[in-house]
Design an enzyme around this catalytic site. Structure first.
Site, PDB file in Angstrom:
ATOM      1  N   ARG A   1       0.839  -1.201   0.000  1.00  0.00           N
ATOM      2  CA  ARG A   1       0.000   0.000   0.000  1.00  0.00           C
ATOM      3  C   ARG A   1       0.877   1.255   0.000  1.00  0.00           C
ATOM      4  O   ARG A   1       2.003   1.236   0.514  1.00  0.00           O
ATOM      5  CB  ARG A   1      -0.905   0.010   1.241  1.00  0.00           C
ATOM      6  CG  ARG A   1      -2.162  -0.835   1.023  1.00  0.00           C
ATOM      7  CD  ARG A   1      -3.012  -0.914   2.251  1.00  0.00           C
ATOM      8  NE  ARG A   1      -2.462  -1.902   3.159  1.00  0.00           N
ATOM      9  CZ  ARG A   1      -2.713  -1.915   4.458  1.00  0.00           C
ATOM     10  NH1 ARG A   1      -3.458  -0.995   5.002  1.00  0.00           N
ATOM     11  NH2 ARG A   1      -2.180  -2.850   5.218  1.00  0.00           N
TER      12      ARG A   1
ATOM     13  N   HIS B   1     -18.545  44.307 -10.064  1.00  0.00           N
ATOM     14  CA  HIS B   1     -19.746  44.656  -9.313  1.00  0.00           C
ATOM     15  C   HIS B   1     -20.495  43.421  -8.813  1.00  0.00           C
ATOM     16  O   HIS B   1     -20.807  43.293  -7.627  1.00  0.00           O
ATOM     17  CB  HIS B   1     -20.642  45.515 -10.212  1.00  0.00           C
ATOM     18  CG  HIS B   1     -21.896  45.974  -9.554  1.00  0.00           C
ATOM     19  ND1 HIS B   1     -23.081  45.298  -9.675  1.00  0.00           N
ATOM     20  CD2 HIS B   1     -22.144  47.018  -8.732  1.00  0.00           C
ATOM     21  CE1 HIS B   1     -24.005  45.927  -8.972  1.00  0.00           C
ATOM     22  NE2 HIS B   1     -23.471  46.976  -8.392  1.00  0.00           N
TER      23      HIS B   1
ATOM     24  N   ARG C   1     -20.355  51.329   1.962  1.00  0.00           N
ATOM     25  CA  ARG C   1     -20.309  52.041   0.671  1.00  0.00           C
ATOM     26  C   ARG C   1     -21.635  52.787   0.508  1.00  0.00           C
ATOM     27  O   ARG C   1     -22.638  52.196   0.112  1.00  0.00           O
ATOM     28  CB  ARG C   1     -20.123  51.045  -0.461  1.00  0.00           C
ATOM     29  CG  ARG C   1     -18.796  50.302  -0.457  1.00  0.00           C
ATOM     30  CD  ARG C   1     -18.821  49.246  -1.549  1.00  0.00           C
ATOM     31  NE  ARG C   1     -17.515  48.735  -1.912  1.00  0.00           N
ATOM     32  CZ  ARG C   1     -17.047  47.542  -1.547  1.00  0.00           C
ATOM     33  NH1 ARG C   1     -17.771  46.760  -0.761  1.00  0.00           N
ATOM     34  NH2 ARG C   1     -15.873  47.145  -1.958  1.00  0.00           N
TER      35      ARG C   1
ATOM     36  N   ARG D   1     -17.982  55.368   4.261  1.00  0.00           N
ATOM     37  CA  ARG D   1     -17.198  55.962   3.182  1.00  0.00           C
ATOM     38  C   ARG D   1     -18.065  56.977   2.437  1.00  0.00           C
ATOM     39  O   ARG D   1     -19.199  56.674   2.042  1.00  0.00           O
ATOM     40  CB  ARG D   1     -16.746  54.888   2.203  1.00  0.00           C
ATOM     41  CG  ARG D   1     -15.965  55.503   1.056  1.00  0.00           C
ATOM     42  CD  ARG D   1     -15.490  54.472   0.092  1.00  0.00           C
ATOM     43  NE  ARG D   1     -16.562  53.941  -0.733  1.00  0.00           N
ATOM     44  CZ  ARG D   1     -16.385  52.959  -1.602  1.00  0.00           C
ATOM     45  NH1 ARG D   1     -15.203  52.396  -1.722  1.00  0.00           N
ATOM     46  NH2 ARG D   1     -17.383  52.522  -2.341  1.00  0.00           N
TER      47      ARG D   1
ATOM     48  N   CYS E   1      -9.727  47.048   3.570  1.00  0.00           N
ATOM     49  CA  CYS E   1     -11.164  46.844   3.366  1.00  0.00           C
ATOM     50  C   CYS E   1     -11.478  46.390   1.951  1.00  0.00           C
ATOM     51  O   CYS E   1     -12.631  46.276   1.577  1.00  0.00           O
ATOM     52  CB  CYS E   1     -11.947  48.108   3.711  1.00  0.00           C
ATOM     53  SG  CYS E   1     -11.531  49.491   2.646  1.00  0.00           S
TER      54      CYS E   1
END
Ligand code: PEP
Ligand code: MG
Length: 855
Positions: free
Chosen positions: A76, A424, A531, A587, A800
């Site tokens: 094995r 996006h 955001r 932000r 971030c």
């Protein structure tokens, strides 16, 4: 013999080590040390196997000496990490015509035939490399089948089947040693993290009889359920069988524990059963791992052939690690290092059942994990209509834009033709926990005709059902079964332990109350990036926003902003309330204004109607706002300085919300972040206005509050000039999405088109939007951090960008002295665990997944 480090008879003290003989050999030595009934075993070292592969012959006499003359053997593989695989085991080596006759006497003809057949077939396929199909027609119940197989072998090879056990063994060893060097085997193991020069050890073991008179058979047993990790005796046992037959021929297998549905091993061989349980329990404690025992029973007597780490789902892995720590078998810190942080995704999102068949239509970038099925829709409006009808749908777009947000909320998953890890769809998908595959460019998107054509020529239409597997980046046909997301008590316990040792903060990027709630549920230590622009796409705000954009004078603009103010204030109050006094970093407005305008003629007409303006005015304004390179144009702080009323309104909304939310809850200390800074003067100008708004609000409301103003470092210049920016900023937060884009000069929205070619050809080791480029972008992070801190020692540093949730980036940021990372809410648990592992690793000097031997 005992002292030979390369051909080593396994005794409790023999020189066997995982690094030289592989994990299986080492594990077998541990079982020998526990005094378990392990058949005689010899381990061949990596070096020995390399020599065999290159054509040298080992000392066969020494190798075979411990087994005596009549033994049958098996070989094995024993690689350093069992996950790296290796060639399959070969059983019954040593059987030949003479031994066959003896075995017929001892075990009966049927058992002897099955054993000889097994070996001849394995030898023919693996050593003589004959086509496995040539044995397809063999009927094992036919008394002449053995003769037939031997004849077939001789015809194909034009040689007699070898009768000398030493020759048989040597050839098996050679074929296994060479198989390890094959290209496919190498690529497979490298994909699992094996180094290019990973070695293979082999173990040669005496076959423990499992066929013959009395209760004989073979099987496997483990004490936990592999899917859930709960304690439950599971496994298989098959009378008169060898190897892993019990697993292959499930229908004939027996139950292990007594069971009303049929006969069990416990009834047939009660003593052996009790021993098995005892041994497997002992292995758990002494080997400090949940093990599966491979065993045989020979006339009621037990042999332990091997111990293998129990295979496990992410759920089970966590429960097993926690229970080992709870039972004092391993320390808590080690339990933390046993879980791959990325595997936690399995607990946070629904997944395609790994056992289900997969009909893969296309692959793309695995942009947001989890899986969901639904009918294909091609527009956000159709997605909303579908959701209203209660029909799950998959939103298919060339790429998404802020206008698609509501459609994304309505969809169960998103698929796009273009885009990369920070496009996006990817960013929003991850934020919402929505499965998402982007950059599926092998599919031809015919959006007008509302069809998709896959590379293999299949056509999909609107309404067809597909499944998006954002964990693997695959689009599947139909609706395979999904496993639901679940975070059980073991998960919560592990995460609590992680937080106890972690020494870098973890916040979440959250734009909406729903995101904030998810962040809180996952115990983020605040919001690291909100955001704000996403808030302007909600409900009727878009129209007011457009009015603001179309305003000709400062007065008109202020009037529109006046209407947006209460909406923003309400958003912030809600976020502050949800976060209950934890820091919330907001932000200021970042994207170019034209993103809020319609892009086609019909949209322009609609807008002209809504604003009561001539169509030509609308078209002209849209043209005026259009830019050649909007991502490098008037956005972020550039817009903030050119059209300062927007930031004034946002600052006011933040401060008024601060007063409001602090009234009935924990005091709020908001953080305000300026995006896309590249010059110190930008910060000075914005700071002066924000301070003025704060003073005005304090006076008007008669209430005091504090706030922190910081800078987002996402241009290379801001990183380089951090020394002069820092004195004006309480914190610097590195936005590595834009920073990567600008450092490479590589559009984050278009990179998906050629990224796979680039990675395949080794231009980039990985997609830099996915894995932080620690060399280039990373150097800017280090320079920015260093220069910033030199100028201002109390400067708070964070990341971030989307990299914030990846274990490698967290390691980098922690080493650079960052205070926290901020990532999508659903990645918060992954980040918490990864961060904890780094602390443990530093404290004890071990790598994740490796045992803490010295604790
Ligand atoms: C960034 O650029 O890293 C960032 C976090 O901002 P955004 O993704 O919104 O541009
Ligand atoms: Mg950015």
């Amino acid at each position: 013999m005992q002292q030979d480090p390369d051909i080593t008879y396994i005794t409790p003290t023999a020189p066997v080590a995982t690094a030289t003989h592989g994990g299986r050999a080492k594990c077998l030595q541990r079982l020998v040390r526990l005094d378990l009934p392990v058949p005689k075993t010899v381990a061949l070292s990596f070096d020995e196997v390399r020599r065999i592969a290159s054509g040298e012959t080992p000392d066969m006499a020494a190798l075979m000496e411990p087994f005596g003359d009549a033994a049958l053997l098996c070989v094995r593989p024993s690689s350093e990490d069992p996950d790296w695989g290796g060639p399959g085991a070969v059983l019954n080596i040593g059987i030949n015509d003479a031994r066959f006759i003896d075995l017929c006497d001892q075990l009966g003809r049927e058992a002897a035939t099955a054993m000889y057949l097994r070996f001849v077939q394995a030898y023919a396929i693996h050593v003589a490399r004959l086509d496995p199909d040539m044995f397809d027609h063999i009927n094992q119940d036919d008394p002449d089948c053995l003769t037939e197989v031997l004849r077939a072998y001789e015809e194909e090879t034009e040689e007699e089947f070898p009768q000398d056990p030493a020759v048989q063994l040597l050839e098996v060893l050679r074929s296994m040693a060479r198989a390890w060097g094959g290209t496919t085997a190498r690529l497979l193991r490298q994909a699992k993290g094996a180094p290019a020069d990973a070695g293979l050890g082999l173990v040669v073991q005496e076959m423990a009889p499992s066929m013959g008179k009395g209760e004989c058979g073979s099987g496997v047993i483990q004490l936990v359920n592999s899917k859930t990790g709960e304690r439950k005796i599971t496994g298989r046992y098959l009378s008169q069988s060898q190897g892993r037959d019990a697993l292959a021929r499930q229908s004939a297998a027996l139950y292990l524990e007594r069971d009303p549905r049929g006969p069990s091993l416990q009834e047939l061989a009660p003593e052996a059963f009790d021993q098995l349980i005892e041994y497997t329990r002992m292995m758990r404690v002494r080997l400090r791992e949940e093990m599966q025992t491979e065993f045989t029973i020979e006339n009621g007597n037990l042999h332990v052939l091997d111990g293998v780490r129990v295979a496990r789902s992410a759920h089970a892995a966590i429960r097993i690690a926690v229970s080992l720590a709870d039972d004092g078998v391993i320390p808590r810190e080690e339990a933390l290092t046993r879980i791959d942080p990325r595997a936690i995704n399995e607990l946070l999102h629904r997944q395609v059942d790994p056992d289900a068949p997969r009909d893969v239509l296309a692959t793309g970038i695995a942009a947001s994990p989890g899986a969901a099925s639904g009918r294909i829709v091609f527009s956000a409006a159709e997605a909303q209509a579908s959701a209203a009808r209660g029909e799950p749908c998959v939103l298919v777009r060339r790429e998404t834009s802020p206008e698609d947000i509501r459609g994304m909320h309505a969809a169960t998953a998103v698929l796009t033709e273009r885009g990369g890890m920070t496009s996006h769809a990817a960013v929003i998908g991850r934020g919402m926990g929505l499965p998402c595959v982007v950059g599926a460019s092998s599919i031809k998107f015919h959006l007008r005709r509302k069809t998709l054509k896959t590379a293999d020529g299949r056509e999909l239409r609107a309404g067809d059902i597909v499944t998006v597997d954002g964990t693997n980046g695959e689009v599947l046909a139909g609706e395979p079964p999904l496993l639901k997301a679940e975070q059980d008590d073991a998960f919560q316990t592990l995460m609590t332990w992680a937080d106890e040792v972690r020494d870098i903060g973890v916040r979440a990027n959250a734009d909406t109350p729903a995101d904030a709630q998810t962040a809180r549920n996952f115990k983020a230590q605040g919001i690291g990036l909100c955001r704000t622009e996403h808030m302007f796409f909600e409900g009727d705000r878009l129209t007011v926003m457009r009015e603001m954009i179309f305003a000709d004078s400062v007065k008109d603009r202020e009037a529109a902003l006046e209407r947006l103010l209460p909406m923003q204030r309400a958003d912030f109050i809600e976020l502050f309330r949800i976060m209950q006094g934890q820091p919330v970093c907001i932000r200021l407005f970042d994207p170019p204004l034209h993103e809020f305008l319609p892009h086609d003629r019909a949209g322009h007409r609609e807008l002209a109607e809504a604003l009561d303006l001539p169509l030509s005015d609308v078209t002209r304004r849209v043209e005026q706002l259009s830019e050649y390179n909007p991502m490098l144009g008037m956005r972020g702080v550039r817009l903030g300085i050119t059209v300062p009323e927007i930031y004034d309104m946002q600052a006011r909304a933040i401060f008024e919300a601060t007063i409001e939310a602090s009234r009935d809850g924990d005091p709020v200390v908001p953080e305000i972040m300026i995006p896309l800074v590249s010059a110190k003067r930008e910060v000075e100008l914005v700071k002066t206005r924000v301070d003025a708004v704060a003073a005005a609000v304090r006076t008007e409301k008669g209430r005091d509050f504090t706030y922190r103003l910081g800078v987002m470092v996402e241009t290379p210049r801001a990183a380089l000039r951090a020394g002069e920016i820092a004195p004006h900023a309480a914190f610097l937060s590195f936005g590595t999405n834009d920073l990567t884009q600008m450092t490479y000069g590589l559009s984050r929205d278009d990179a998906g088109r050629f990224m796979s070619t680039y990675v395949q050809q080794g231009v980039f080791p990985e997609d830099p939007f996915h894995d932080l480029d620690t060399e280039g972008v990373g150097e800017l992070l280090q320079i920015g951090a260093q220069r910033g801190r030199d100028a201002r020692p109390d400067l708070v540093l964070s990341i971030c960008g989307e990299h914030g949730g990846s274990p490698e980036s967290i390691a980098f940021c922690r080493a650079a002295g960052f205070n926290y990372v901020s990532c999508s809410p659903f990645r918060v648990p992954v980040a918490r665990l990864a961060a904890a592992q780094l602390a443990v690793q530093e404290k004890f000097g071990v790598l994740p997944g490796k045992p803490l031997k010295d604790l």
